[in-house]
Write a protein that holds these residues in place. Structure first.
Motif, mmCIF file in Angstrom:
data_model
loop_
_atom_site.group_PDB
_atom_site.id
_atom_site.type_symbol
_atom_site.label_atom_id
_atom_site.label_comp_id
_atom_site.label_asym_id
_atom_site.label_seq_id
_atom_site.Cartn_x
_atom_site.Cartn_y
_atom_site.Cartn_z
ATOM 1 N N ASN A 19 0.836 -1.197 0.000
ATOM 2 C CA ASN A 19 0.000 0.000 0.000
ATOM 3 C C ASN A 19 0.873 1.250 0.000
ATOM 4 O OD1 ASN A 19 -2.093 1.803 0.216
ATOM 5 N ND2 ASN A 19 -2.778 1.121 2.221
ATOM 6 N N GLY A 22 2.529 1.612 -3.314
ATOM 7 C CA GLY A 22 1.565 2.103 -4.300
ATOM 8 C C GLY A 22 1.281 3.578 -4.130
ATOM 9 N N GLN A 23 1.250 4.053 -2.883
ATOM 10 C CA GLN A 23 1.053 5.486 -2.653
ATOM 11 C C GLN A 23 2.261 6.285 -3.137
ATOM 12 O OE1 GLN A 23 0.294 5.780 1.546
ATOM 13 N NE2 GLN A 23 -1.897 5.336 1.336
ATOM 14 N N ALA A 24 3.447 5.737 -2.916
ATOM 15 C CA ALA A 24 4.664 6.454 -3.318
ATOM 16 C C ALA A 24 4.784 6.547 -4.836
ATOM 17 C CB ALA A 24 5.890 5.763 -2.739
ATOM 18 N N THR A 25 4.345 5.511 -5.535
ATOM 19 C CA THR A 25 4.483 5.501 -7.003
ATOM 20 C C THR A 25 3.182 5.867 -7.710
ATOM 21 O OG1 THR A 25 3.923 3.153 -7.087
ATOM 22 C CG2 THR A 25 6.269 3.730 -6.898
ATOM 23 N N ASN A 26 2.148 6.203 -6.953
ATOM 24 C CA ASN A 26 0.823 6.514 -7.521
ATOM 25 C C ASN A 26 0.293 5.375 -8.366
ATOM 26 O OD1 ASN A 26 0.338 8.979 -6.325
ATOM 27 N ND2 ASN A 26 1.372 10.130 -7.947
ATOM 28 N N ASP A 27 0.569 4.134 -7.962
ATOM 29 C CA ASP A 27 0.085 2.943 -8.658
ATOM 30 C C ASP A 27 -1.171 2.463 -7.928
ATOM 31 O OD1 ASP A 27 -0.383 0.556 -9.919
ATOM 32 O OD2 ASP A 27 1.656 -0.212 -9.671
ATOM 33 N N VAL A 28 -2.324 2.694 -8.541
ATOM 34 C CA VAL A 28 -3.599 2.345 -7.905
ATOM 35 C C VAL A 28 -3.735 0.835 -7.751
ATOM 36 C CG1 VAL A 28 -6.109 2.505 -8.150
ATOM 37 C CG2 VAL A 28 -4.678 4.427 -8.829
ATOM 38 N N ARG A 31 -1.689 -0.282 -4.789
ATOM 39 C CA ARG A 31 -2.358 0.135 -3.550
ATOM 40 C C ARG A 31 -3.529 -0.780 -3.245
ATOM 41 N NH1 ARG A 31 -4.085 6.138 -3.152
ATOM 42 N NH2 ARG A 31 -4.622 5.394 -1.090
#
Length: 108
Positions: A19, A22-28, A31
């Motif tokens: 999670n 995913g937040q760091a890479t903006n990968d939904v 996340r």
């Protein structure tokens, strides 16, 4: 602690890491996988906690059963020492009643 609690905690931690990644890479997608994995880990951890609780409850019930058994044996021994003739008469009557029951069922 059982394996469900350990595995659940590991899954929950892994899901949290996904999670955060995913937040760091903006990968939904990452996340979402992380949130799902974290929820599954939390659920597995809860199952482990329930199993541990049930095991502790069963252990407590077994200990209480042993305690009640020991107390009843001591009470019976005390009554036997206090009234030995009554115990002999009760045992004789019980044996006679069982003999009568078994003999009457054979006649039929």
């Amino acid at each position: 602690m059982n394996s469900d609690r350990i595995t659940g905690a590991a899954r929950q931690f892994g899901g949290r890491l996904r999670n955060v990644a995913g937040q760091a890479t903006n990968d939904v997608g990452l996340r979402a996988e992380g949130v799902i994995e974290e929820a599954l880990g939390r659920g597995q951890n809860l199952v482990g906690q329930a199993r541990d609780g049930a095991r502790h409850l069963a252990d407590d019930a077994l200990d209480a059963g042993h305690d009640y058994y020991d107390r009843s044996v001591r009470a019976l021994a005390q009554q036997t020492r206090a009234h030995p003739l009554a115990v002999v008469v009760a045992a004789g009557l019980t044996g006679a009643a069982l003999a009568w029951l078994f003999s009457s069922s054979r006649r039929r």
